[in-house]
Design an enzyme around this catalytic site. Structure first.
Site, mmCIF file in Angstrom:
data_model
loop_
_atom_site.group_PDB
_atom_site.id
_atom_site.type_symbol
_atom_site.label_atom_id
_atom_site.label_comp_id
_atom_site.label_asym_id
_atom_site.label_seq_id
_atom_site.Cartn_x
_atom_site.Cartn_y
_atom_site.Cartn_z
ATOM 1 N N ARG A 104 0.827 -1.186 -0.044
ATOM 2 C CA ARG A 104 -0.070 -0.088 -0.039
ATOM 3 C C ARG A 104 0.905 1.480 -0.037
ATOM 4 O O ARG A 104 1.616 1.331 1.036
ATOM 5 C CB ARG A 104 -1.002 -0.145 1.377
ATOM 6 C CG ARG A 104 -1.918 1.171 1.222
ATOM 7 C CD ARG A 104 -2.953 1.255 2.326
ATOM 8 N NE ARG A 104 -3.893 2.340 2.224
ATOM 9 C CZ ARG A 104 -3.353 3.585 2.754
ATOM 10 N NH1 ARG A 104 -2.392 3.490 3.392
ATOM 11 N NH2 ARG A 104 -4.556 4.280 2.445
ATOM 12 N N LYS A 152 -14.381 5.719 -16.420
ATOM 13 C CA LYS A 152 -15.220 4.823 -16.028
ATOM 14 C C LYS A 152 -14.436 4.047 -14.606
ATOM 15 O O LYS A 152 -14.178 2.844 -14.956
ATOM 16 C CB LYS A 152 -15.690 3.921 -16.952
ATOM 17 C CG LYS A 152 -17.067 3.099 -16.506
ATOM 18 C CD LYS A 152 -17.884 2.553 -17.973
ATOM 19 C CE LYS A 152 -18.796 1.530 -17.556
ATOM 20 N NZ LYS A 152 -19.929 2.178 -16.843
ATOM 21 N N GLU A 184 -25.959 13.836 -15.115
ATOM 22 C CA GLU A 184 -26.501 12.598 -15.631
ATOM 23 C C GLU A 184 -27.229 11.765 -14.537
ATOM 24 O O GLU A 184 -27.349 12.536 -13.371
ATOM 25 C CB GLU A 184 -25.299 11.889 -16.165
ATOM 26 C CG GLU A 184 -24.236 11.611 -15.302
ATOM 27 C CD GLU A 184 -22.814 10.875 -15.757
ATOM 28 O OE1 GLU A 184 -23.078 10.144 -16.945
ATOM 29 O OE2 GLU A 184 -21.962 11.116 -15.241
#
Ligand code: PMP
Length: 289
Positions: A104, A152, A184
């Site tokens: 990480r 996306k 949207e």
């Protein structure tokens, strides 16, 4: 006998039963939502708008500085194999590419693993859909997503929270606004139809996802001599519109009948929305692969 509830999924090169599929807790998708995805509709065992979805995947990867290591043909083969292995007549195939596994760290420049890839199917009735027949009740929520809604990514928490809360209050979905303009829907593009039968939808920018269905529906509308205007519309314009509808890969064209309790037009699914749903479906089925 084959367990019909147990799907076969694809994870990093292997097809396996869904209860055996695993990814690492160190995958950056888990730790940073560092992943992009696509959802492609399947009707009559064929993929709709596949080329468009793969082109957008490439763009998302590029915008995220992620390597584009999976070829169009390999991805097509995996989609087709999943349709076969799961006897999928109608539904969707979800695909996710993760940046991969690394200890990480916010800085990902040292990452050495290859991007992760997994796909799974969801059987659904898309064509005969009760929500499309009755029309959606929409509630409006301020758009508090990050500023790159055109990529996306799997970072979908705001839309997920908003939709869940709206559904608890009896709505079917949320549409988002910035200032007094609609951006949207939670997982769809948003449209109105004016008294002059003009179709209005927000122009492409970093504010919205560049919907693959949006592109196909606008092409179909123009082909049928309808007037399409790509610009933002306001909440007031929406509430006084003749019709409103949304588009997405799994919803196709979905009429809207109320917004925050205000009926849109007659309060029934509009004529243009219904006919666009039919013409879009017909055109995409003809081109399905
Ligand atoms: N906007 C958002 C925010 C979405 O999540 C989606 C569907 N994933 C869409 C629009 C519609 O895109 P498409 O037509 O490619 O499904």
């Amino acid at each position: 006998m084959k367990d019909l509830t147990m799907r076969t999924v694809y994870v990093n090169g292997v097809y396996l039963p869904e209860d055996q599929a695993q990814i690492s807790i160190f995958d950056r998708a888990v730790l940073f939502a560092d992943a992009v995805y696509e959802v492609t509709a399947v009707v009559d065992r064929k993929l709709l708008d596949f080329k468009g979805h793969m082109a957008r995947l490439k763009r998302s990867l590029n915008e995220m500085d992620m390597d584009d290591v999976y070829s169009h043909d390999d991805l097509l083969s995996i989609h087709r194999a999943l349709i076969e292995k799961n006897d999928l007549d109608e539904g969707v195939i979800y695909l996710q590419v993760t940046r991969g596994v690394a200890d990480r760290d916010f800085d990902f420049s040292q990452i050495e693993s290859t991007p992760g890839l997994f796909l799974f199917t969801q059987a659904k009735n898309l064509v005969k859909n009760s929500l499309a027949a009755r029309g959606q009740n929409i509630s409006l929520v301020e758009d508090q997503r990050w500023g790159r809604s055109d990529i996306k990514t799997v970072q979908l928490l705001f839309s997920s929270l908003s939709k869940t809360r709206a559904k608890k209050n009896g709505a079917d979905d949320v549409w988002l606004y910035r200032g007094d303009e609609i951006t949207e829907g939670s997982s769809n593009n948003a449209y109105i139809v004016t008294e002059n039968d003009e179709i209005i939808t927000r122009e492409l920018s970093t504010d919205i996802l560049h919907g693959i269905t949006r592109n196909s529906v606008l092409n179909v509308a123009r082909l049928h001599q309808m007037k399409v205007i790509e610009r933002a519309f306001t909440i007031d314009e929406l509430k006084s519109a003749k019709e409103a509808f949304s588009t997405s890969a799994s919803g196709f064209v979905n009429p809207v009948v109320t917004v925050d309790g205000v009926p849109i037009g007659s309060g029934e699914p509009g004529t243009i929305s219904k006919s666009l749903r039919q013409t879009y479906l017909q055109a995409s089925l003809e081109n399905a692969i």
